[in-house]
Write a protein that holds these residues in place. Sequence first.
Motif, short mmCIF file in Angstrom:
data_model
loop_
_atom_site.label_atom_id
_atom_site.label_comp_id
_atom_site.label_asym_id
_atom_site.label_seq_id
_atom_site.Cartn_x
_atom_site.Cartn_y
_atom_site.Cartn_z
N GLU A 1 1.49 -1.15 0.49
CA GLU A 1 1.94 -0.17 1.22
C GLU A 1 1.96 -0.21 2.54
OE1 GLU A 1 0.48 4.18 2.71
OE2 GLU A 1 0.58 4.01 0.46
N ALA A 2 0.86 -0.96 3.17
CA ALA A 2 0.89 -1.14 4.67
C ALA A 2 1.75 -2.29 5.14
CB ALA A 2 -0.67 -1.44 5.23
N ILE A 3 2.23 -3.09 4.22
CA ILE A 3 2.89 -4.24 4.77
C ILE A 3 4.60 -3.88 4.87
CG2 ILE A 3 1.35 -5.97 4.20
CD1 ILE A 3 2.96 -6.62 1.51
N VAL A 4 4.80 -2.74 4.29
CA VAL A 4 6.27 -2.34 4.22
C VAL A 4 6.40 -0.99 4.96
CG1 VAL A 4 6.87 -3.47 2.02
CG2 VAL A 4 6.15 -1.14 1.95
N ALA A 5 5.37 -0.20 5.24
CA ALA A 5 5.48 1.09 5.72
C ALA A 5 5.93 0.81 7.34
CB ALA A 5 4.26 1.99 5.93
N ALA B 1 7.95 6.42 -1.72
CA ALA B 1 9.37 5.82 -1.64
C ALA B 1 9.19 4.44 -1.23
CB ALA B 1 10.33 6.61 -0.79
N LEU B 2 8.20 3.95 -0.44
CA LEU B 2 8.29 2.66 0.38
C LEU B 2 7.59 1.76 -0.53
CD1 LEU B 2 7.51 3.82 4.03
CD2 LEU B 2 9.73 2.60 3.27
N ASN B 3 6.46 2.29 -1.19
CA ASN B 3 5.43 1.21 -1.93
C ASN B 3 6.14 0.42 -2.84
OD1 ASN B 3 2.96 0.41 -3.86
ND2 ASN B 3 2.05 1.85 -2.47
N PRO B 4 5.95 -0.91 -2.67
CA PRO B 4 6.53 -1.86 -3.64
C PRO B 4 6.12 -1.56 -5.26
CG PRO B 4 5.41 -3.08 -1.85
CD PRO B 4 5.06 -1.63 -1.85
N VAL C 1 -6.24 -1.40 0.04
CA VAL C 1 -6.17 -1.41 -1.67
C VAL C 1 -5.22 -0.15 -1.66
CG1 VAL C 1 -7.24 -0.52 -3.61
CG2 VAL C 1 -8.60 -1.54 -2.04
N ASP C 2 -3.81 -0.71 -1.49
CA ASP C 2 -2.74 0.23 -1.41
C ASP C 2 -1.27 -0.59 -2.10
OD1 ASP C 2 -1.89 -1.88 0.18
OD2 ASP C 2 -1.83 -0.76 1.96
N GLY C 3 -1.51 -1.21 -2.82
CA GLY C 3 -0.23 -1.86 -3.46
C GLY C 3 0.71 -2.22 -2.62
#
Length: 265
Positions: free
Chosen positions: A261-265, A222-225, A257-259
């Motif tokens: 994810e880490a910057i919005v999670a 849900a969070l991944n851009p 390598v996460d699309g």
Amino acid sequence: MLVTLKGSWALIFGVSSGMGRAAARALAAEGCHVIGVHFDMADGQEAADELAAELRELGVEAHFFNRNVAARETRAELVPAIKELTGGVGTRVVLHSVAFGSLVPFLPTEGAPKGVTAKQMAMTLDVMAHSLVYWTQDLLAEGLLPRGGKVWSLTSSGGTRVLSSYGAVSAAKAALEAHSRQLAVELAPHGVAVNAIRAGTTLTPALRKIPGSAEVAERARALNPHDRLTTTEDVAEAIVLLSSTDSSWITGNVIGVDGGEAIVA
């Protein structure tokens, strides 16, 4: 400058499933021969055999060994075998994709009345972190880490976050990142790069073993851009791309390598 991986060799720990399996396929597609180490029972062995056959159909060599990657005896047996198989040139790519640890809370609970034990903690760190150091020592001693080589470890955001029953594995991931940094500095004079890849939430067999993993995956999706989870192929693609150079200047990093994810999670 990008270089071809055709005719080179990769050594993959945890080759039979998950990211190790995807990386083997991606590297073989580029013409890279694969030596794989895995630790499986009957079903896993069958899957490994099928993968090895699949890679050979791509025109590369594939040699798999069902062994405990953390055992000293395994290194004593396989390092000479690697030297023979590669003709002494060594492995261009080393991938440490090992997910075998204790998923037990630190403190007593109804399901784990003793909490994590010293044996479980030591085993988890030895298999998932320390084994990278010991393999690197032995490969270097035998001249099997050539200049331009790449050593990859696989970490996760769990190395800096708390998940249910994930404490021992989290400690192992944190140690793995520290080991990767130290090895990067010590291997720099040899022209070998060492980096940890922090994959985004990926539906692997290892993830599914973590209590509450379905909820974790749904939240990450849900969070991944990109509106999806990371795949093993995403990680494999990054490994191939970043291994296709002789430069050792990208080293000592934890590479996401996460699309995003880490910057919005």
